[in-house]
Design a protein around this motif. Structure first.
Motif, PDB file in Angstrom:
ATOM      1  N   ARG A 271      48.906  39.898  51.601  1.00  0.00           N
ATOM      2  CA  ARG A 271      50.087  40.370  50.871  1.00  0.00           C
ATOM      3  C   ARG A 271      49.965  41.829  50.444  1.00  0.00           C
ATOM      4  NH1 ARG A 271      50.712  35.065  47.075  1.00  0.00           N
ATOM      5  NH2 ARG A 271      51.531  33.696  48.696  1.00  0.00           N
ATOM      6  N   GLY A 272      48.818  42.415  50.639  1.00  0.00           N
ATOM      7  CA  GLY A 272      48.644  43.825  50.277  1.00  0.00           C
ATOM      8  C   GLY A 272      48.406  44.035  48.802  1.00  0.00           C
ATOM      9  N   LEU A 273      47.771  43.068  48.130  1.00  0.00           N
ATOM     10  CA  LEU A 273      47.546  43.171  46.692  1.00  0.00           C
ATOM     11  C   LEU A 273      46.282  43.956  46.329  1.00  0.00           C
ATOM     12  CD1 LEU A 273      48.636  39.578  45.610  1.00  0.00           C
ATOM     13  CD2 LEU A 273      49.974  41.683  45.622  1.00  0.00           C
ATOM     14  N   PHE A 274      45.560  44.419  47.321  1.00  0.00           N
ATOM     15  CA  PHE A 274      44.374  45.243  47.078  1.00  0.00           C
ATOM     16  C   PHE A 274      44.693  46.685  47.468  1.00  0.00           C
ATOM     17  CE2 PHE A 274      42.645  41.011  47.692  1.00  0.00           C
ATOM     18  CZ  PHE A 274      41.692  40.910  46.694  1.00  0.00           C
ATOM     19  N   SER A 275      44.158  47.606  46.702  1.00  0.00           N
ATOM     20  CA  SER A 275      44.370  49.029  46.973  1.00  0.00           C
ATOM     21  C   SER A 275      43.365  49.508  48.023  1.00  0.00           C
ATOM     22  CB  SER A 275      44.188  49.821  45.678  1.00  0.00           C
ATOM     23  OG  SER A 275      44.278  51.186  45.931  1.00  0.00           O
ATOM     24  N   ILE A 276      43.885  50.061  49.108  1.00  0.00           N
ATOM     25  CA  ILE A 276      43.026  50.564  50.178  1.00  0.00           C
ATOM     26  C   ILE A 276      42.411  51.883  49.720  1.00  0.00           C
ATOM     27  CG2 ILE A 276      42.964  51.410  52.547  1.00  0.00           C
ATOM     28  CD1 ILE A 276      45.325  49.457  53.079  1.00  0.00           C
ATOM     29  N   ARG A 277      41.084  51.948  49.747  1.00  0.00           N
ATOM     30  CA  ARG A 277      40.365  53.097  49.201  1.00  0.00           C
ATOM     31  C   ARG A 277      39.839  54.063  50.253  1.00  0.00           C
ATOM     32  NH1 ARG A 277      41.317  53.726  44.109  1.00  0.00           N
ATOM     33  NH2 ARG A 277      39.341  54.786  43.993  1.00  0.00           N
ATOM     34  N   ALA A 278      39.727  53.609  51.509  1.00  0.00           N
ATOM     35  CA  ALA A 278      39.209  54.482  52.567  1.00  0.00           C
ATOM     36  C   ALA A 278      39.741  53.978  53.904  1.00  0.00           C
ATOM     37  CB  ALA A 278      37.687  54.491  52.565  1.00  0.00           C
ATOM     38  N   GLU A 279      39.698  54.859  54.910  1.00  0.00           N
ATOM     39  CA  GLU A 279      40.254  54.510  56.220  1.00  0.00           C
ATOM     40  C   GLU A 279      39.491  55.234  57.323  1.00  0.00           C
ATOM     41  OE1 GLU A 279      44.201  55.958  58.461  1.00  0.00           O
ATOM     42  OE2 GLU A 279      44.597  54.721  56.702  1.00  0.00           O
TER      43      GLU A 279
ATOM     44  N   ARG B  23      28.997  40.872  59.946  1.00  0.00           N
ATOM     45  CA  ARG B  23      28.454  41.551  58.765  1.00  0.00           C
ATOM     46  C   ARG B  23      28.450  40.629  57.558  1.00  0.00           C
ATOM     47  NH1 ARG B  23      28.142  47.572  58.652  1.00  0.00           N
ATOM     48  NH2 ARG B  23      28.022  47.206  56.433  1.00  0.00           N
ATOM     49  N   ALA B  24      27.335  40.555  56.877  1.00  0.00           N
ATOM     50  CA  ALA B  24      27.200  39.702  55.703  1.00  0.00           C
ATOM     51  C   ALA B  24      27.980  40.247  54.507  1.00  0.00           C
ATOM     52  CB  ALA B  24      25.727  39.558  55.328  1.00  0.00           C
ATOM     53  N   ASP B  25      28.266  41.548  54.500  1.00  0.00           N
ATOM     54  CA  ASP B  25      28.954  42.154  53.355  1.00  0.00           C
ATOM     55  C   ASP B  25      30.473  42.139  53.483  1.00  0.00           C
ATOM     56  OD1 ASP B  25      29.096  44.014  55.375  1.00  0.00           O
ATOM     57  OD2 ASP B  25      27.875  45.522  54.352  1.00  0.00           O
ATOM     58  N   VAL B  26      31.016  41.519  54.531  1.00  0.00           N
ATOM     59  CA  VAL B  26      32.473  41.412  54.691  1.00  0.00           C
ATOM     60  C   VAL B  26      32.924  40.063  54.136  1.00  0.00           C
ATOM     61  CG1 VAL B  26      34.360  41.262  56.358  1.00  0.00           C
ATOM     62  CG2 VAL B  26      32.552  42.954  56.688  1.00  0.00           C
ATOM     63  N   LEU B  27      33.744  40.110  53.085  1.00  0.00           N
ATOM     64  CA  LEU B  27      34.273  38.876  52.491  1.00  0.00           C
ATOM     65  C   LEU B  27      35.450  38.344  53.296  1.00  0.00           C
ATOM     66  CD1 LEU B  27      34.246  39.736  48.687  1.00  0.00           C
ATOM     67  CD2 LEU B  27      32.684  38.237  49.931  1.00  0.00           C
ATOM     68  N   ALA B  28      36.343  39.246  53.691  1.00  0.00           N
ATOM     69  CA  ALA B  28      37.549  38.840  54.415  1.00  0.00           C
ATOM     70  C   ALA B  28      38.145  40.052  55.105  1.00  0.00           C
ATOM     71  CB  ALA B  28      38.570  38.244  53.445  1.00  0.00           C
ATOM     72  N   PHE B  29      38.924  39.779  56.151  1.00  0.00           N
ATOM     73  CA  PHE B  29      39.733  40.819  56.762  1.00  0.00           C
ATOM     74  C   PHE B  29      40.947  40.181  57.406  1.00  0.00           C
ATOM     75  CE2 PHE B  29      36.709  39.808  60.172  1.00  0.00           C
ATOM     76  CZ  PHE B  29      37.538  39.642  61.266  1.00  0.00           C
ATOM     77  N   THR B  30      41.985  40.984  57.531  1.00  0.00           N
ATOM     78  CA  THR B  30      43.222  40.514  58.142  1.00  0.00           C
ATOM     79  C   THR B  30      43.961  41.701  58.752  1.00  0.00           C
ATOM     80  OG1 THR B  30      45.240  39.226  57.776  1.00  0.00           O
ATOM     81  CG2 THR B  30      44.593  40.725  56.016  1.00  0.00           C
ATOM     82  N   SER B  31      44.804  41.399  59.725  1.00  0.00           N
ATOM     83  CA  SER B  31      45.633  42.459  60.299  1.00  0.00           C
ATOM     84  C   SER B  31      46.491  43.060  59.195  1.00  0.00           C
ATOM     85  CB  SER B  31      46.524  41.894  61.409  1.00  0.00           C
ATOM     86  OG  SER B  31      45.741  41.515  62.514  1.00  0.00           O
ATOM     87  N   ALA B  32      46.743  44.334  59.312  1.00  0.00           N
ATOM     88  CA  ALA B  32      47.481  45.061  58.278  1.00  0.00           C
ATOM     89  C   ALA B  32      48.953  44.662  58.282  1.00  0.00           C
ATOM     90  CB  ALA B  32      47.333  46.560  58.500  1.00  0.00           C
ATOM     91  N   ARG B  33      49.625  44.970  57.187  1.00  0.00           N
ATOM     92  CA  ARG B  33      51.075  44.774  57.110  1.00  0.00           C
ATOM     93  C   ARG B  33      51.735  45.800  58.036  1.00  0.00           C
ATOM     94  NH1 ARG B  33      52.947  43.608  51.190  1.00  0.00           N
ATOM     95  NH2 ARG B  33      54.559  42.757  52.479  1.00  0.00           N
ATOM     96  N   PRO B  34      52.959  45.552  58.471  1.00  0.00           N
ATOM     97  CA  PRO B  34      53.625  46.474  59.407  1.00  0.00           C
ATOM     98  C   PRO B  34      53.633  47.933  58.935  1.00  0.00           C
ATOM     99  CG  PRO B  34      54.877  44.450  59.241  1.00  0.00           C
ATOM    100  CD  PRO B  34      53.778  44.351  58.218  1.00  0.00           C
ATOM    101  N   ALA B  35      53.814  48.167  57.660  1.00  0.00           N
ATOM    102  CA  ALA B  35      53.852  49.539  57.147  1.00  0.00           C
ATOM    103  C   ALA B  35      52.470  50.198  57.143  1.00  0.00           C
ATOM    104  CB  ALA B  35      54.426  49.546  55.728  1.00  0.00           C
ATOM    105  N   GLN B  36      51.416  49.392  57.258  1.00  0.00           N
ATOM    106  CA  GLN B  36      50.055  49.915  57.222  1.00  0.00           C
ATOM    107  C   GLN B  36      49.401  49.962  58.596  1.00  0.00           C
ATOM    108  OE1 GLN B  36      48.535  46.940  54.532  1.00  0.00           O
ATOM    109  NE2 GLN B  36      48.614  48.355  52.803  1.00  0.00           N
TER     110      GLN B  36
ATOM    111  N   ALA C 174      45.782  47.603  63.120  1.00  0.00           N
ATOM    112  CA  ALA C 174      44.843  47.955  62.054  1.00  0.00           C
ATOM    113  C   ALA C 174      44.413  46.682  61.336  1.00  0.00           C
ATOM    114  CB  ALA C 174      45.487  48.930  61.062  1.00  0.00           C
ATOM    115  N   VAL C 175      43.316  46.764  60.640  1.00  0.00           N
ATOM    116  CA  VAL C 175      42.817  45.626  59.884  1.00  0.00           C
ATOM    117  C   VAL C 175      42.386  46.100  58.505  1.00  0.00           C
ATOM    118  CG1 VAL C 175      40.794  45.766  61.367  1.00  0.00           C
ATOM    119  CG2 VAL C 175      40.898  43.962  59.786  1.00  0.00           C
ATOM    120  N   ILE C 176      42.712  45.290  57.500  1.00  0.00           N
ATOM    121  CA  ILE C 176      42.325  45.563  56.123  1.00  0.00           C
ATOM    122  C   ILE C 176      41.086  44.720  55.842  1.00  0.00           C
ATOM    123  CG2 ILE C 176      43.053  45.589  53.702  1.00  0.00           C
ATOM    124  CD1 ILE C 176      44.759  47.328  55.624  1.00  0.00           C
TER     125      ILE C 176
END
Length: 180
Positions: free
Chosen positions: A88-96, A154-167, A172-174
Motif C-alpha cells: 500500500r506504500g505505507l513506508f517511506s522510501i529512503r534510498a533508490e 538475503r537474511a536481512d530482507v524482511l519483505a519486498f513487493t513490486s512498486a505501485r504504478p506511480a513508483q 521496480a521493487v520496494i
C-alpha cells in the motif's frame, strides 16, 4: 727448497693482484637470514571466489517471471500485514538504485553494495528499479529475475513487493530491510 720459494712468490703475486683486503666484521658473518614471508594460497583463493560467483550465477528461466508480473516476498515468521502495508506504500522510501543498462554481474554487485550501504546508514525501506525487461527479448526480464532471487537469499530482507504504478510498477521493487 725451490718449491717453497715458488709458493712464497705465488702468494706474494696473489696479494699484489687482489690488493688490500680487510676482514669481515663478526656481525655480518653471523647474521641470520631474513625470515621468509608466509606462503599465500593464491590459487585456492581464486578457486573459492570462482565457485562463489558460479553459485550466484544461474540460468534464468524466462517462464518464471514475465515482464508484467508482480513479484513479492515475505520472510517466514513475519506477519502478513507487513507485506500488505508495504504494497500500500505505507513506508517511506529512503534510498533508490536504478539497474537499467547494467549487466547481470554488475547489477548483482550493485544490489549487494547498495543494500549493505543502506543498512549501515539505517535506511530500511528502499527501491530497486530493475526495469520490465522489454529489451531482453526471449530471455525475459533478466534483471527482474536476478533481483528477485538475490533478495530472497538475503537474511536481512524482511519483505519486498513490486512498486505501485506511480513508483515504477512492475519495473521496480520496494524492499523492507531488517534493522541490525
Amino acid at each position: 727448497m725451490a718449491a717453497r720459494d715458488e709458493n712464497k712468490d705465488d702468494a706474494h703475486l696473489f696479494r699484489e693482484a687482489i690488493g688490500g683486503v680487510r676482514p669481515l666484521r663478526q656481525a655480518y658473518a653471523d647474521a641470520p637470514p631474513r625470515p621468509r614471508p608466509p606462503p599465500e594460497p593464491i590459487q585456492a583463493l581464486r578457486d573459492e571466489a570462482s565457485v562463489r560467483d558460479e553459485l550466484l550465477t544461474h540460468a534464468i528461466d524466462p517462464a518464471a517471471i514475465e515482464g508484467g508480473d508482480e513479484i513479492s516476498y515475505l520472510k517466514p515468521g513475519q506477519p502478513p500485514r507487513l507485506l500488505k502495508r508495504l504494497r500500500r506504500g505505507l513506508f517511506s522510501i529512503r534510498a533508490e538504485i536504478d539497474l537499467h543498462e547494467m549487466s547481470s554481474a554488475v547489477a548483482r554487485d550493485a544490489i549487494r553494495l547498495f543494500l549493505d550501504d543502506c543498512l549501515r546508514q539505517g535506511e530500511l525501506c528502499v527501491r530497486i528499479v530493475h526495469g520490465k525487461g522489454l529489451r531482453s527479448k526471449a530471455q525475459g526480464p533478466v534483471l527482474k529475475q536476478l533481483t528477485d532471487s538475490l533478495l530472497r537469499r538475503r537474511a536481512d530482507v524482511l519483505a519486498f513487493t513490486s512498486a505501485r504504478p506511480a513508483q515504477g510498477g512492475t519495473g521496480a521493487v520496494i524492499v523492507l530491510l531488517q534493522r541490525s
